[in-house]
Write a protein that holds these residues in place. Structure first.
Motif, PDB file in Angstrom:
ATOM      1  N   LEU A 590       0.830  -1.199   0.000  1.00 30.26           N
ATOM      2  CA  LEU A 590       0.000   0.000   0.000  1.00 30.26           C
ATOM      3  C   LEU A 590       0.871   1.258   0.000  1.00 30.26           C
ATOM      4  CD1 LEU A 590      -2.927   1.042   0.179  1.00 30.26           C
ATOM      5  CD2 LEU A 590      -2.686   1.010   2.659  1.00 30.26           C
ATOM      6  N   ALA A 591       1.959   1.231   0.767  1.00 33.33           N
ATOM      7  CA  ALA A 591       2.871   2.368   0.796  1.00 33.33           C
ATOM      8  C   ALA A 591       3.501   2.590  -0.577  1.00 33.33           C
ATOM      9  CB  ALA A 591       3.952   2.138   1.849  1.00 33.33           C
ATOM     10  N   HIS A 592       3.879   1.508  -1.227  1.00 35.20           N
ATOM     11  CA  HIS A 592       4.441   1.621  -2.588  1.00 35.20           C
ATOM     12  C   HIS A 592       3.440   2.283  -3.525  1.00 35.20           C
ATOM     13  CE1 HIS A 592       6.340   0.494  -6.387  1.00 35.20           C
ATOM     14  NE2 HIS A 592       5.182  -0.047  -6.745  1.00 35.20           N
ATOM     15  N   ALA A 593       2.191   1.838  -3.469  1.00 36.19           N
ATOM     16  CA  ALA A 593       1.164   2.437  -4.331  1.00 36.19           C
ATOM     17  C   ALA A 593       0.941   3.904  -3.964  1.00 36.19           C
ATOM     18  CB  ALA A 593      -0.142   1.649  -4.204  1.00 36.19           C
ATOM     19  N   GLY A 594       1.057   4.245  -2.675  1.00 36.35           N
ATOM     20  CA  GLY A 594       0.842   5.616  -2.241  1.00 36.35           C
ATOM     21  C   GLY A 594       1.887   6.588  -2.758  1.00 36.35           C
ATOM     22  N   CYS A 595       3.034   6.071  -3.187  1.00 38.39           N
ATOM     23  CA  CYS A 595       4.074   6.942  -3.733  1.00 38.39           C
ATOM     24  C   CYS A 595       3.627   7.625  -5.025  1.00 38.39           C
ATOM     25  CB  CYS A 595       5.353   6.143  -3.987  1.00 38.39           C
ATOM     26  SG  CYS A 595       6.164   5.597  -2.474  1.00 38.39           S
ATOM     27  N   ASP A 596       2.635   7.065  -5.703  1.00 37.26           N
ATOM     28  CA  ASP A 596       2.132   7.685  -6.941  1.00 37.26           C
ATOM     29  C   ASP A 596       1.421   9.000  -6.651  1.00 37.26           C
ATOM     30  OD1 ASP A 596       3.071   5.589  -8.465  1.00 37.26           O
ATOM     31  OD2 ASP A 596       1.176   4.484  -8.400  1.00 37.26           O
ATOM     32  N   ARG A 597       0.946   9.194  -5.402  1.00 38.92           N
ATOM     33  CA  ARG A 597       0.155  10.379  -5.077  1.00 38.92           C
ATOM     34  C   ARG A 597       0.862  11.338  -4.130  1.00 38.92           C
ATOM     35  NH1 ARG A 597      -2.836   5.887  -4.437  1.00 38.92           N
ATOM     36  NH2 ARG A 597      -2.644   5.990  -2.163  1.00 38.92           N
ATOM     37  N   ALA A 598       1.843  10.843  -3.381  1.00 44.91           N
ATOM     38  CA  ALA A 598       2.470  11.647  -2.336  1.00 44.91           C
ATOM     39  C   ALA A 598       3.363  12.743  -2.926  1.00 44.91           C
ATOM     40  CB  ALA A 598       3.291  10.753  -1.418  1.00 44.91           C
ATOM     41  N   THR A 599       3.498  13.813  -2.171  1.00 44.31           N
ATOM     42  CA  THR A 599       4.305  14.950  -2.616  1.00 44.31           C
ATOM     43  C   THR A 599       5.747  14.534  -2.886  1.00 44.31           C
ATOM     44  OG1 THR A 599       2.921  16.380  -1.242  1.00 44.31           O
ATOM     45  CG2 THR A 599       5.009  17.302  -2.027  1.00 44.31           C
ATOM     46  N   GLU A 600       6.345  13.784  -1.984  1.00 45.18           N
ATOM     47  CA  GLU A 600       7.717  13.301  -2.147  1.00 45.18           C
ATOM     48  C   GLU A 600       7.715  11.835  -2.575  1.00 45.18           C
ATOM     49  OE1 GLU A 600      10.333  15.231  -1.879  1.00 45.18           O
ATOM     50  OE2 GLU A 600       9.096  16.969  -1.367  1.00 45.18           O
ATOM     51  N   GLY A 601       6.667  11.434  -3.256  1.00 42.08           N
ATOM     52  CA  GLY A 601       6.495  10.030  -3.602  1.00 42.08           C
ATOM     53  C   GLY A 601       7.632   9.395  -4.371  1.00 42.08           C
ATOM     54  N   PRO A 602       8.170  10.010  -5.444  1.00 43.19           N
ATOM     55  CA  PRO A 602       9.251   9.373  -6.211  1.00 43.19           C
ATOM     56  C   PRO A 602      10.471   9.033  -5.349  1.00 43.19           C
ATOM     57  CG  PRO A 602       8.295  11.167  -7.465  1.00 43.19           C
ATOM     58  CD  PRO A 602       7.693  11.235  -6.101  1.00 43.19           C
ATOM     59  N   ALA A 603      10.908   9.990  -4.526  1.00 40.96           N
ATOM     60  CA  ALA A 603      12.081   9.739  -3.685  1.00 40.96           C
ATOM     61  C   ALA A 603      11.769   8.704  -2.600  1.00 40.96           C
ATOM     62  CB  ALA A 603      12.540  11.039  -3.043  1.00 40.96           C
ATOM     63  N   LEU A 604      10.585   8.803  -1.984  1.00 47.60           N
ATOM     64  CA  LEU A 604      10.216   7.838  -0.952  1.00 47.60           C
ATOM     65  C   LEU A 604      10.069   6.432  -1.523  1.00 47.60           C
ATOM     66  CD1 LEU A 604       7.606   9.980   1.019  1.00 47.60           C
ATOM     67  CD2 LEU A 604       9.835   9.212   1.860  1.00 47.60           C
ATOM     68  N   GLY A 605       9.546   6.342  -2.743  1.00 47.78           N
ATOM     69  CA  GLY A 605       9.400   5.035  -3.380  1.00 47.78           C
ATOM     70  C   GLY A 605      10.741   4.354  -3.591  1.00 47.78           C
ATOM     71  N   LEU A 606      11.752   5.124  -4.019  1.00 44.96           N
ATOM     72  CA  LEU A 606      13.094   4.563  -4.199  1.00 44.96           C
ATOM     73  C   LEU A 606      13.684   4.136  -2.856  1.00 44.96           C
ATOM     74  CD1 LEU A 606      14.558   7.083  -6.805  1.00 44.96           C
ATOM     75  CD2 LEU A 606      13.880   4.712  -7.223  1.00 44.96           C
ATOM     76  N   ARG A 607      13.479   4.955  -1.840  1.00 39.61           N
ATOM     77  CA  ARG A 607      13.986   4.588  -0.513  1.00 39.61           C
ATOM     78  C   ARG A 607      13.339   3.303  -0.007  1.00 39.61           C
ATOM     79  NH1 ARG A 607      13.044   9.702   3.181  1.00 39.61           N
ATOM     80  NH2 ARG A 607      13.517   8.119   4.779  1.00 39.61           N
ATOM     81  N   LEU A 608      12.040   3.165  -0.268  1.00 39.18           N
ATOM     82  CA  LEU A 608      11.324   1.980   0.215  1.00 39.18           C
ATOM     83  C   LEU A 608      11.854   0.707  -0.440  1.00 39.18           C
ATOM     84  CD1 LEU A 608       9.006   0.758   1.881  1.00 39.18           C
ATOM     85  CD2 LEU A 608       7.499   1.179  -0.065  1.00 39.18           C
ATOM     86  N   VAL A 609      11.914   0.658  -1.773  1.00 35.90           N
ATOM     87  CA  VAL A 609      12.338  -0.586  -2.433  1.00 35.90           C
ATOM     88  C   VAL A 609      13.804  -0.873  -2.178  1.00 35.90           C
ATOM     89  CG1 VAL A 609      10.552  -0.468  -4.211  1.00 35.90           C
ATOM     90  CG2 VAL A 609      12.781   0.596  -4.654  1.00 35.90           C
ATOM     91  N   GLY A 610      14.624   0.169  -2.038  1.00 31.29           N
ATOM     92  CA  GLY A 610      16.023  -0.061  -1.708  1.00 31.29           C
ATOM     93  C   GLY A 610      16.198  -0.619  -0.317  1.00 31.29           C
ATOM     94  N   ALA A 611      15.365  -0.162   0.616  1.00 25.44           N
ATOM     95  CA  ALA A 611      15.489  -0.597   2.005  1.00 25.44           C
ATOM     96  C   ALA A 611      15.123  -2.060   2.187  1.00 25.44           C
ATOM     97  CB  ALA A 611      14.616   0.281   2.900  1.00 25.44           C
ATOM     98  N   ILE A 612      14.095  -2.525   1.474  1.00 20.98           N
ATOM     99  CA  ILE A 612      13.595  -3.890   1.737  1.00 20.98           C
ATOM    100  C   ILE A 612      14.032  -4.881   0.671  1.00 20.98           C
ATOM    101  CG2 ILE A 612      11.622  -3.066   3.062  1.00 20.98           C
ATOM    102  CD1 ILE A 612       9.859  -3.476   0.635  1.00 20.98           C
TER     103      ILE A 612
END
Length: 895
Positions: A590-612
């Motif tokens: 759900l967090a990954h999908a939320g990156c499409d709408r969030a203000t800092e979504g692109p950067a947060l999405g990269l941090r998420l997949v890199g972290a896990i």
């Protein structure tokens, strides 16, 4: 000959229905187990089998032996785990015993046959017993010697076909095990009046007569009867529509004869004023109002010495008034019992709360088989109610999956299932299932005579929601943002804000649990919403105007959780963190999908997949992890050459390699290497070189492979990073092993020593099996076996299926080295089946090692025997196969 004997008849309750639910093969095994239990106990209690159908006709030397046998028999059936229940009747009287000659027996007769009135009497006694009940006639009770068990008289009964009334007794372990007998066409309770036996008076009650059958809840009913026997206030608590009312009514009907002065049902849903609660109870019980005294006083006087049961239904909107009245009545009327239904407890002294759960649901495995689906309470309810509105409806292989999905998505809530079943008049089960995303529009049109809130699903949830105070509503709305549950820590981080203080979340969450709107999972550490409540609360969250802020806090929390997990997904804590991320998987998606709408979504999405990135492999979800990583890399705004993009590119490079997509792996690696060199990040340069080397070797470029690995070794040594050095040495040792170099084993030994010191469990397992593979190829099978046993134990402990697959491959070689050809074939097939399931192909370098072992086993066994062993290996569940492998490694001397 005719003589007095102790005769026992037993019968299985609902055996035909159970056979239908289980199917022929499963029910045959169950009945075989039942018969074995019954006959084994006969030897212990000196009984003799005379005849058998569903149950048994038995003879005993004494009533004491018969009772001991039956109590053990009921306990043993309880352990079968399939709700197999029996009833029994015991009688002592004259029997006609006829011994048959061997010639008669050969024609199908029994060695001993029994006839006479005593047999018919015992059969009638048994026929009115309920599940797990043992009834004795007066003659049997008189012949029972001193016993540690409890015996209760059920009064005198007239049995059809028996001339005189018989006093019946029940024997049990304790008082809570006794249940009332119910009048019927074949037996009815009688009392002696004016020298004549007459039917006993009917117990006064106002229980509504059910208009349809009561489905399931057998275990719950048994437990509720026991609890009501030991408490005077039993509250059935649960969310709306869960079936509290029906359960309370059924319980009251079952214990009717335990309350000879009346059973009174009080419906409070339509009472809108707390001051009217005593009047509602008085009206149901039959107490007239008196202008000279409060109604509550009149109730106390009426109930003071009476054995009465009162059912207070739907107390949640009148809790203070209900609690006050209940406390007063229980303190003044010592023989009174009360059953209440409510979203939350009354909080009265002595109250026992029973949380009413959803109906049992089919597990989420596909394909769904109709016979299996029909075993569950929720699906049985759907089918039964669907047939009521559409007699031609039936559960088939075609619609079983849709019915199972409907019941699962409706959380096993009886009212929701009944509303859905009513829709089969106009829609197929498949169509209903497809439309459940709009469940508040489709699940309407219930029973017009029901309470308004029970006629539509939305009205039902509205009722519970409107009873909440403002902060409880705010928290419930915000909790709907979670998927698959949450922890207290997550709730405090995500739900607080926008006027809701973090310090208040714990207390509010506890109140929502008490009100049955939030479910506390069995672990006591996680919470969840029923899917129906979640849909409703999410609608309210959007209406509230704070949904975006809550969504962004959810995203930030799970990115931070992933980054906390990143370092722990190596070493001793790996297994614990893999298990934790398993629980949070739906929230991560759900967090990954939320990156499409969030203000800092692109950067947060990269941090998420890199972290896990290191979660996906031990979890056996590499394909999913790769898809999410590629999506994050391709998201608009994510293209800047940052450290987060570099880590995400490394994750994509590694996951693509694991999947056998070697060209894609090299492509991701080259871009990542470019970013890492530009950022002067030597650790990530070493990582990318190593993974790219594996992919290039799979593509046949051995010179570049060797150059990349050696550069990775050099960087790791230069910066003193022992972890990366161990990985590079493992890779170099494996490469040189393929070439037959004497340097291979020392390099692998050094790598294993390093990862042991670092405590990185998965790397220990991988390096140990690589070293074992090199040793097998050199004939050192004893040490190889020890290393493989260690690798299996570690990989099982952390749940890493990819690592287990490497171990299975190497164990295939160990089996070949020991000339255990059939075992080698089974192991290879076990691994192949799991690789197909996980979409995890074997890389060419590994295939070059494993294939000769497999071909050797095929040649030694012959094609037919090899295929037979392979078929067996594929059909064994993977976890069972790994257990067999572990036992083999632990218990077989190397050959």
């Amino acid at each position: 000959m005719s003589e007095c004997q102790c005769l026992v008849l037993t019968d299985l309750v609902d055996s035909t229905a159970l056979s239908v639910r289980l199917g022929d093969s499963a029910s045959a095994r169950l009945w075989e187990a039942h018969d074995r239990i019954a006959r084994d106990l006969l030897r212990t209690w000196r009984g003799r089998e005379i005849d058998k159908s569903d149950g048994f006709l038995l003879l005993f030397a004494s009533v004491t032996d018969a009772v001991g046998y039956l109590l053990d028999y009921h306990r043993a059936l309880n352990r079968l785990g399939e709700m197999v229940e029996a009833r029994a009747g015991v009688h002592v009287g004259p029997l006609i015993l006829r011994e048959n000659s061997p010639g008669d027996i050969s024609l199908g007769a029994k060695p001993l046959e029994v006839d006479g009135l005593a047999k018919a009497t015992a059969a009638r006694i048994m026929s009115i017993a309920g599940a797990r009940q043992t009834l004795l006639s007066l003659d049997a009770r008189a012949a029972l010697s001193a016993s540690p068990h409890r015996v209760r008289s059920h009064g005198h009964w007239m049995l059809k076909g028996v001339a005189e009334p018989i006093e019946l007794f029940e024997i049990g372990d304790d008082e809570s095990s006794f249940r009332p007998l119910v009048d019927g066409e074949k037996a009815w309770r009688v009392v002696q009046r004016e020298g004549r036996w007459q039917p006993a008076r009917e117990i006064a009650h106002n229980l509504p007569q059910p208009v349809n059958s009561f489905v399931g809840r057998r275990l719950e009913m048994r437990e509720l009867r026991t609890r009501l026997g030991s408490t005077r206030l039993l509250t059935l608590a649960g969310p709306g529509g869960i079936g509290k009312t029906r359960l309370a009514r059924q319980l009251a009907a079952d214990v009717l004869h335990d309350h000879p002065d009346g059973v009174w049902y009080v419906e409070l849903a339509q009472v809108g004023d707390e001051r009217l609660v005593p009047q509602a109870v008085a009206s149901a019980v039959g107490v007239k109002e008196d202008a000279e005294r409060p109604v509550a006083h009149g109730l106390v006087e009426h109930l003071r010495s009476r054995r009465v049961l009162i059912v207070l239904d739907n107390c949640e909107h009148l809790l203070p008034a209900c609690a006050e009245l209940v406390s007063t009545l229980l303190q003044s009327a010592g023989r009174l019992r009360i059953v209440a239904t409510s979203r939350e407890p009354l909080r009265v002294a002595g109250e026992v709360t029973y949380p009413v759960q959803s109906l049992a649901l089919p597990e989420g495995r596909e394909p769904f088989i109709a016979a299996e689906v029909a075993r569950y309470e929720a699906t049985r309810l759907f089918v039964e109610r669907a047939v009521a509105v559409l007699p031609s409806f039936e559960l088939t292989e075609h619609n079983a999956g849709a019915v199972a999905t409907i019941c699962r998505r409706l959380d096993g809530i009886p009212l929701a299932i009944e509303l859905a079943a009513a829709r089969v008049r106009a829609l197929s089960a498949e169509a209903i299932s497809e439309r459940l995303n709009d469940r508040f529009r489709i699940l309407v049109g219930g029973d017009r005579t029901a309470l308004p809130r029970q006629q539509t699903l939305r009205a039902l949830v509205d009722w519970s929601y409107e009873l909440l105070v403002a902060d409880e509503r705010h928290l419930l709305n915000r909790l709907s943002v979670f998927a698959g549950g949450w922890t207290l820590e997550a709730a405090e981080s995500v739900a607080a804000g926008d006027g809701l203080a973090q310090a208040d979340v714990l207390d509010l969450l506890a109140r929502l649990v008490e009100k049955s709107l939030v479910q506390l999972e069995a672990s006591g550490e996680r919470y969840r919403l029923l899917e129906t409540v979640q849909y409703y609360a999410r609608e309210r969250l959007v209406e509230s105007g704070v949904a975006d802020g809550v969504g962004e806090r959810h995203l930030a929390y799970f990115v931070a959780l992933g980054e906390r997990a990143h370092a722990e997904l190596y070493g001793e804590e790996q297994g614990r963190w893999v298990a934790r991320l398993d629980l949070e998987r739906e929230n991560l998606l759900l967090a990954h999908a939320g990156c499409d709408r969030a203000t800092e979504g692109p950067a947060l999405g990269l941090r998420l997949v890199g972290a896990i990135q290191n979660y996906w492999s031990p979890a056996g979800l590499i394909k999913l992890g790769y898809r999410l990583t590629v999506e994050a890399l391709a998201r608009p705004g994510a293209g800047e050459a940052t450290a987060a993009r570099m880590l995400a590119l490394y994750a994509a490079c590694q996951l693509a390699f694991f999947m056998g997509r070697f060209e894609a792996s090299v492509g991701h690696g080259h871009e990542g290497l470019s970013v890492a060199r530009a950022l002067d990040h030597p650790k990530r340069v070493a990582d990318l070189l190593l993974v790219m080397a594996y992919a290039l070797d799979a593509l046949g470029d051995r010179p570049t492979t060797l150059a990349y690995i050696e550069e990775s070794v050099e960087i790791a040594r230069r910066i003193g990073d022992l972890g990366r050095l161990s990985f590079a040495l493992n890779a170099l040792g494996g490469l040189l092993d393929d070439e037959g170099s004497d340097r291979a084993v020392p390099l692998l030994e050094e790598s294993l020593e390093l990862v042991r010191a670092l405590g990185d469990g998965e790397s220990v397992a991988i390096t140990a099996q690589n070293l074992a593979r090199a040793l097998i190829r050199r004939g050192a099978v004893g040490r190889a076996r020890e290393l493989l046993l260690e690798a299996v134990q570690i990989a099982k402990g952390i749940g890493s299926r990819p690592t287990l697959l490497y171990v299975v491959d190497t164990c295939t070689g160990l089996a070949v080295a020991g000339a255990e050809w059939e075992l080698a074939a089974r192991m290879h097939a076990l691994g192949e089946g799991q690789r197909e399931y996980l979409a995890l192909p074997r890389i060419p370098g590994d295939a070059a090692v494993v294939s000769p072992w497999v071909e050797r086993a095929r040649a030694e066994l012959g094609v037919e025997a090899f295929e037979a062993a392979s078929t067996e290996g594929r059909t064994v569940p993977f976890d069972f196969g790994i257990d067999e492998l572990w036992r083999w490694l632990a218990g077989t001397e190397p050959r």
